[in-house]
Design a protein around this motif. Structure first.
Motif, PDB file in Angstrom:
ATOM      1  N   TRP B 180       0.846  -1.193   0.000  1.00 41.21           N
ATOM      2  CA  TRP B 180       0.000   0.000   0.000  1.00 41.21           C
ATOM      3  C   TRP B 180       0.878   1.238   0.000  1.00 41.21           C
ATOM      4  O   TRP B 180       1.705   1.427   0.892  1.00 41.21           O
ATOM      5  CB  TRP B 180      -0.887  -0.025   1.245  1.00 41.21           C
ATOM      6  N   THR B 181       0.682   2.098  -1.013  1.00 42.85           N
ATOM      7  CA  THR B 181       1.539   3.286  -1.125  1.00 42.85           C
ATOM      8  C   THR B 181       0.779   4.596  -1.236  1.00 42.85           C
ATOM      9  O   THR B 181       1.400   5.655  -1.089  1.00 42.85           O
ATOM     10  CB  THR B 181       2.451   3.182  -2.366  1.00 42.85           C
ATOM     11  N   ASN B 182      -0.515   4.579  -1.545  1.00 37.29           N
ATOM     12  CA  ASN B 182      -1.171   5.879  -1.761  1.00 37.29           C
ATOM     13  C   ASN B 182      -2.671   5.832  -1.466  1.00 37.29           C
ATOM     14  O   ASN B 182      -3.268   4.763  -1.300  1.00 37.29           O
ATOM     15  CB  ASN B 182      -0.911   6.380  -3.186  1.00 37.29           C
ATOM     16  N   ILE B 183      -3.261   6.999  -1.407  1.00 40.52           N
ATOM     17  CA  ILE B 183      -4.662   7.123  -1.005  1.00 40.52           C
ATOM     18  C   ILE B 183      -5.603   6.642  -2.109  1.00 40.52           C
ATOM     19  O   ILE B 183      -6.720   6.191  -1.822  1.00 40.52           O
ATOM     20  CB  ILE B 183      -4.974   8.586  -0.595  1.00 40.52           C
ATOM     21  N   GLU B 184      -5.171   6.732  -3.363  1.00 39.15           N
ATOM     22  CA  GLU B 184      -6.030   6.256  -4.449  1.00 39.15           C
ATOM     23  C   GLU B 184      -6.306   4.757  -4.289  1.00 39.15           C
ATOM     24  O   GLU B 184      -7.417   4.291  -4.537  1.00 39.15           O
ATOM     25  CB  GLU B 184      -5.379   6.537  -5.806  1.00 39.15           C
ATOM     26  N   LEU B 186      -6.531   3.199  -1.524  1.00 39.32           N
ATOM     27  CA  LEU B 186      -7.538   3.066  -0.467  1.00 39.32           C
ATOM     28  C   LEU B 186      -8.921   3.405  -1.008  1.00 39.32           C
ATOM     29  O   LEU B 186      -9.891   2.686  -0.750  1.00 39.32           O
ATOM     30  CB  LEU B 186      -7.200   3.978   0.708  1.00 39.32           C
ATOM     31  N   TRP B 187      -9.026   4.515  -1.729  1.00 46.89           N
ATOM     32  CA  TRP B 187     -10.345   4.926  -2.226  1.00 46.89           C
ATOM     33  C   TRP B 187     -10.933   3.887  -3.177  1.00 46.89           C
ATOM     34  O   TRP B 187     -12.123   3.638  -3.169  1.00 46.89           O
ATOM     35  CB  TRP B 187     -10.229   6.295  -2.902  1.00 46.89           C
ATOM     36  N   ARG B 188     -10.069   3.275  -4.004  1.00 46.00           N
ATOM     37  CA  ARG B 188     -10.562   2.254  -4.937  1.00 46.00           C
ATOM     38  C   ARG B 188     -10.943   0.972  -4.191  1.00 46.00           C
ATOM     39  O   ARG B 188     -11.926   0.318  -4.522  1.00 46.00           O
ATOM     40  CB  ARG B 188      -9.508   1.968  -6.006  1.00 46.00           C
ATOM     41  N   THR B 189     -10.159   0.615  -3.211  1.00 45.20           N
ATOM     42  CA  THR B 189     -10.506  -0.566  -2.405  1.00 45.20           C
ATOM     43  C   THR B 189     -11.777  -0.318  -1.615  1.00 45.20           C
ATOM     44  O   THR B 189     -12.660  -1.173  -1.525  1.00 45.20           O
ATOM     45  CB  THR B 189      -9.347  -0.910  -1.445  1.00 45.20           C
ATOM     46  N   LYS B 190     -11.890   0.878  -1.085  1.00 48.43           N
ATOM     47  CA  LYS B 190     -13.069   1.174  -0.273  1.00 48.43           C
ATOM     48  C   LYS B 190     -14.343   1.136  -1.104  1.00 48.43           C
ATOM     49  O   LYS B 190     -15.408   0.757  -0.598  1.00 48.43           O
ATOM     50  CB  LYS B 190     -12.922   2.526   0.418  1.00 48.43           C
ATOM     51  N   ALA B 191     -14.248   1.530  -2.366  1.00 48.85           N
ATOM     52  CA  ALA B 191     -15.445   1.489  -3.218  1.00 48.85           C
ATOM     53  C   ALA B 191     -16.040   0.078  -3.230  1.00 48.85           C
ATOM     54  O   ALA B 191     -17.270  -0.091  -3.226  1.00 48.85           O
ATOM     55  CB  ALA B 191     -15.091   1.931  -4.631  1.00 48.85           C
ATOM     56  N   ARG B 192     -15.169  -0.921  -3.216  1.00 50.39           N
ATOM     57  CA  ARG B 192     -15.660  -2.303  -3.190  1.00 50.39           C
ATOM     58  C   ARG B 192     -16.359  -2.603  -1.863  1.00 50.39           C
ATOM     59  O   ARG B 192     -17.406  -3.249  -1.835  1.00 50.39           O
ATOM     60  CB  ARG B 192     -14.481  -3.245  -3.424  1.00 50.39           C
ATOM     61  N   TYR B 193     -15.805  -2.108  -0.773  1.00 51.15           N
ATOM     62  CA  TYR B 193     -16.451  -2.320   0.529  1.00 51.15           C
ATOM     63  C   TYR B 193     -17.798  -1.602   0.596  1.00 51.15           C
ATOM     64  O   TYR B 193     -18.776  -2.143   1.118  1.00 51.15           O
ATOM     65  CB  TYR B 193     -15.543  -1.824   1.662  1.00 51.15           C
ATOM     66  N   VAL B 194     -17.840  -0.389   0.061  1.00 55.33           N
ATOM     67  CA  VAL B 194     -19.097   0.361   0.096  1.00 55.33           C
ATOM     68  C   VAL B 194     -20.130  -0.315  -0.809  1.00 55.33           C
ATOM     69  O   VAL B 194     -21.312  -0.420  -0.452  1.00 55.33           O
ATOM     70  CB  VAL B 194     -18.867   1.826  -0.330  1.00 55.33           C
ATOM     71  N   GLU B 195     -19.683  -0.787  -1.967  1.00 53.68           N
ATOM     72  CA  GLU B 195     -20.594  -1.484  -2.875  1.00 53.68           C
ATOM     73  C   GLU B 195     -21.186  -2.721  -2.188  1.00 53.68           C
ATOM     74  O   GLU B 195     -22.396  -2.968  -2.258  1.00 53.68           O
ATOM     75  CB  GLU B 195     -19.857  -1.883  -4.148  1.00 53.68           C
ATOM     76  N   ASN B 196     -20.343  -3.480  -1.521  1.00 53.76           N
ATOM     77  CA  ASN B 196     -20.832  -4.668  -0.811  1.00 53.76           C
ATOM     78  C   ASN B 196     -21.792  -4.287   0.312  1.00 53.76           C
ATOM     79  O   ASN B 196     -22.798  -4.963   0.537  1.00 53.76           O
ATOM     80  CB  ASN B 196     -19.653  -5.472  -0.254  1.00 53.76           C
TER      81      ASN B 196
END
Lengths: 90, 211
Positions: B180-184, B186-196
């Motif tokens: 993990w190196t940057n906030i993008e 995190l935001w892209r990974t989080k989109a999957r969590y929010v979608e779920n």
């Protein structure tokens, strides 16, 4: 479908409004406390159009991004669709 | 995905901050700043002979407290006859600023009043900065400890807690990846969590609230 999520709270509402005014995106589903702003290939938002201060602006995608950041500075945010893996070196 | 909303609800086992404490090697300047410039009453002082920890060679000390409102205090230790160890010198740069005290005020007028008061006393104070739920001013004490005075722009609500849980779930996944190196990311990974999360809500809704 590319897009970004927004927590449905007051401080992020100006971002959604500015995005929708570009005419290049649309309001998608709203589920629970989340809104989803959809775009097709690319979306560009000027911070001046949002009225957001930098502290909120630089965290404005905190609810989640389905896409890729092409450019992000204090003036402009540019998003594009992507199929790239999140961690490409894995 | 672990739907964090299924976690046991937090119970309010704590009742706010009693005190925070830091060491100082500037007794006079510290008392002047907190008592005379900030106007925080000096309300308690402990003086002791090194806690009796002879093996540790614990210095004799004064531990003194300033009232910071609502029953809270900010406290300092002054270790008599010691020199400040290099590792306790507050480093320059943003990372060391993460270790700070933030006091709450109730209104914008109160925040601006503090800004004006500090400036009039010769303290260098930032302009007010609006974050998501806070508006703050920032300054330093004579020890270079970062200080903040803040006001809530709105109450923290249930959606904030839901969102925070999903943020941390996504961050934990990325941290475990070791890449993990940057906030993008995190935001892209989080989109999957929010979608779920959203799909789970829709599923529950379609089933009349039954899982």
């Amino acid at each position: 479908m590319s897009g970004f999520y927004l927590l449905d709270v007051p401080e992020f509402a100006p971002l959604a409004a500015a995005a929708l005014r570009t005419g290049k995106c649309r309001e998608g589903r709203k589920t629970g406390c989340y809104r989803f702003i959809e775009f097709d290939d690319e979306l560009e938002i000027e911070r001046a159009d949002t009225g957001l201060g930098e502290a909120v602006w630089f965290g404005c995608l905190t609810a989640g991004l389905d896409g890729k950041i092409a450019h992000f500075d204090s003036r402009r945010l540019s998003l594009i669709a992507t199929n790239e893996p999140i961690l490409p070196h894995l | 995905m672990t739907l964090s909303l299924n976690h046991a609800p937090l119970r309010a086992a704590l009742s706010g901050v009693d005190h925070t404490a830091r060491p100082t090697w500037k007794l006079r300047e510290t008392v002047h700043f907190y008592r005379d410039i900030m106007g925080l009453p000096l309300v308690h002082a402990i003086t002791a002979k090194g806690w009796g920890r002879e093996k540790e060679q614990h210095a004799d000390f004064i531990h003194f407290f300033f009232d910071s409102g609502e029953g809270s205090t900010i406290a300092f230790f002054y270790y008599i006859g010691t020199r400040q160890p290099p590792e306790l010198v507050v480093p320059r740069g943003y990372m060391a600023m993460a270790n700070h005290t933030a006091w709450r005020v109730e209104s914008e007028a109160d925040l601006l009043s503090w800004q004006k008061r500090l400036e009039q006393q010769g303290v260098s104070v930032s302009q007010s900065v609006r974050h998501e739920i806070l508006e703050s001013i920032y300054f330093r004490d004579p020890n270079f400890y970062p200080l903040e005075i803040t006001r809530r722009l709105r109450d923290i609500d249930r959606p904030d807690a839901t969102d925070a849980e999903l943020t941390i779930d996504a961050a934990l996944e990325l941290e475990a990846s070791g890449h993990w190196t940057n906030i993008e990311q995190l935001w892209r990974t989080k989109a999957r969590y929010v979608e779920n999360y959203c799909e789970a809500l829709q599923h529950d809704s379609a089933n009349g609230g039954k899982p």
